[in-house]
Design a protein around this motif. Structure first.
Motif, mmCIF file in Angstrom:
data_model
loop_
_atom_site.group_PDB
_atom_site.id
_atom_site.type_symbol
_atom_site.label_atom_id
_atom_site.label_comp_id
_atom_site.label_asym_id
_atom_site.label_seq_id
_atom_site.Cartn_x
_atom_site.Cartn_y
_atom_site.Cartn_z
ATOM 1 N N TYR A 29 0.847 -1.193 0.000
ATOM 2 C CA TYR A 29 0.000 0.000 0.000
ATOM 3 C C TYR A 29 0.884 1.244 0.000
ATOM 4 C CZ TYR A 29 -3.614 -3.251 1.646
ATOM 5 O OH TYR A 29 -4.487 -4.308 1.769
ATOM 6 N N ALA A 36 -3.740 6.689 6.748
ATOM 7 C CA ALA A 36 -4.340 5.366 6.920
ATOM 8 C C ALA A 36 -3.731 4.698 8.145
ATOM 9 C CB ALA A 36 -4.129 4.510 5.681
ATOM 10 N N ARG A 37 -4.523 3.831 8.730
ATOM 11 C CA ARG A 37 -4.109 3.107 9.939
ATOM 12 C C ARG A 37 -4.079 1.615 9.586
ATOM 13 N NH1 ARG A 37 -5.324 3.678 15.809
ATOM 14 N NH2 ARG A 37 -5.877 1.629 16.645
ATOM 15 N N LEU A 38 -2.887 1.017 9.654
ATOM 16 C CA LEU A 38 -2.713 -0.397 9.336
ATOM 17 C C LEU A 38 -2.648 -1.197 10.634
ATOM 18 C CD1 LEU A 38 -2.143 -2.664 7.239
ATOM 19 C CD2 LEU A 38 0.297 -2.111 7.498
ATOM 20 N N GLU A 39 -3.527 -2.194 10.736
ATOM 21 C CA GLU A 39 -3.611 -2.989 11.960
ATOM 22 C C GLU A 39 -3.397 -4.461 11.645
ATOM 23 O OE1 GLU A 39 -7.470 -2.149 13.548
ATOM 24 O OE2 GLU A 39 -7.177 0.027 13.429
ATOM 25 N N HIS A 62 -5.123 -8.356 7.828
ATOM 26 C CA HIS A 62 -4.946 -7.017 8.371
ATOM 27 C C HIS A 62 -6.188 -6.177 8.132
ATOM 28 C CE1 HIS A 62 -3.742 -6.749 4.127
ATOM 29 N NE2 HIS A 62 -4.184 -5.494 4.176
ATOM 30 N N LEU A 64 -7.142 -2.060 7.247
ATOM 31 C CA LEU A 64 -6.668 -0.744 6.833
ATOM 32 C C LEU A 64 -7.852 0.200 6.918
ATOM 33 C CD1 LEU A 64 -4.039 0.563 5.595
ATOM 34 C CD2 LEU A 64 -5.160 0.326 3.371
ATOM 35 N N ARG A 65 -7.726 1.279 7.722
ATOM 36 C CA ARG A 65 -8.857 2.195 7.905
ATOM 37 C C ARG A 65 -8.361 3.560 8.347
ATOM 38 N NH1 ARG A 65 -11.947 -0.715 13.032
ATOM 39 N NH2 ARG A 65 -10.110 -1.238 14.279
ATOM 40 N N ASP A 66 -9.287 4.495 8.395
ATOM 41 C CA ASP A 66 -8.899 5.864 8.748
ATOM 42 C C ASP A 66 -8.840 6.068 10.255
ATOM 43 O OD1 ASP A 66 -11.821 5.633 8.672
ATOM 44 O OD2 ASP A 66 -11.828 7.777 9.147
ATOM 45 N N ILE A 99 -4.986 5.975 -2.040
ATOM 46 C CA ILE A 99 -4.057 4.858 -1.834
ATOM 47 C C ILE A 99 -3.838 4.126 -3.164
ATOM 48 C CG2 ILE A 99 -3.700 2.632 -0.661
ATOM 49 C CD1 ILE A 99 -5.509 3.724 1.582
ATOM 50 N N ALA A 101 -2.731 0.412 -4.234
ATOM 51 C CA ALA A 101 -2.510 -0.930 -3.702
ATOM 52 C C ALA A 101 -1.937 -1.812 -4.801
ATOM 53 C CB ALA A 101 -3.823 -1.512 -3.180
#
Length: 297
Positions: A29, A36-39, A62, A64-66, A99, A101
């Motif tokens: 990404y 963006a917040r990657l978890e 994972h 991926l969100r704001d 983004i 990807a």
């Protein structure tokens, strides 16, 4: 161009979120604008700013969100697609995040000498970047997105290819990967093990046994088996089985030879035994693997 690299543009407006299950493909990404917040499970969230790239070489599950409060939607896209100018638009009417990807198909069972890379590697294209070539590629991607020109879709596809390769280079420089590469170098620098690997690679169709290999490299059967397993990471015949399947996968992708012929070329006396081995390591039958590879990309 790399085989089966797919890129997609995503335009997201808060609140937004994507939930990706574990996939047998590497994922990348690049945040062009916004945040963006990657978890990933078991890790602290990673905040991605503009020009930041997150590379997930093992296709780990994972989100991926704001924001941590945004509810993610499950992603159900396929593994292959043709380049397209269609941008995926998600979310509401809030702050915008853009983004790029990219996805790269992986073999199900890579040889152990390649090691097990970390779940995620993050790098950036800003002025502080330690990799000027990656930073330059990121700048080209962002410039093409900002002012699209004729054939932008194809240009972005090629840039995505290059960015994935550069991500792999950066990955190879990670301490965990260097340690595993060092182990691989030790195996390749050990004369008997190097010779055994060379024999298996050059004569993949030969009916090798541990005793045969040991005799060819001048070791006892038990001594060779223990030494190979210690340096390579798995027993000789297991390595050989994976090598045969990896070679068969290449032939299925790159030739029109019948499955029975490919089975013989990689050392299987019968097509059913080859089918069983292929499915064990690749997770699908040879026929299904070939049909998937023939889809438009």
């Amino acid at each position: 161009m790399l085989r089966n690299v797919l890129y997609k543009q995503i335009e997201a407006r808060a609140p937004w979120g994507l939930e990706m299950q574990a996939r047998n493909r590497a994922m990348l990404y690049l945040v062009a604008s916004g945040q963006a917040r990657l978890e990933l499970e078991g890790r602290e969230p990673i905040v991605l700013e503009p020009k930041h790239v997150a590379f997930l070489p093992r296709g780990a599950a994972h989100v991926l969100r704001d924001s941590k409060t945004s509810v993610p939607s499950a992603v159900c896209d396929g593994t292959r697609s043709r380049p397209t100018s269609t941008t995926r638009r998600i979310g509401g009417r809030g702050a915008r995040t853009s983004i790029v990807a990219a996805f790269l198909e992986l073999d199900r069972a890579p040889p152990p000498l390649l090691g097990r890379p970390p779940e995620v590697v993050v790098f950036s294209g800003d002025a502080s970047s330690s990799d000027p070539l990656a930073a330059a590629t990121i700048a080209l991607v962002l410039a093409e997105l900002e002012k699209p020109r004729p054939a932008s879709v194809l240009v972005l596809q090629r840039l995505a290819d290059v960015l994935v390769v550069q991500a792999m280079r950066i990955l190879a420089e990670q301490p965990a990967c260097q340690a595993r590469q060092q182990q691989g170098l030790v195996a390749l620098s050990d004369p008997p093990i190097h010779d055994a690997l060379s024999l298996m690679h050059a004569q993949v169709d030969h009916a090798w046994s541990v005793a045969d290999l040991a005799a060819r490299v001048g070791l006892s059967r038990s001594g060779f088996a223990a030494r190979f397993t210690e340096l390579v990471g798995e027993p000789p015949l297991q390595y050989l089985a994976r090598w045969r399947v990896a070679r068969a996968a290449e032939l299925l992708r790159d030739t029109a030879e019948p499955v029975s012929t490919i089975a013989e070329r990689v050392g299987y006396e019968s097509t059913p035994s080859f089918n069983k081995a292929f499915k064990r390591w690749q997770g699908t039958s040879p026929g299904a693997y070939r049909r998937a590879g023939s889809l438009p990309t």
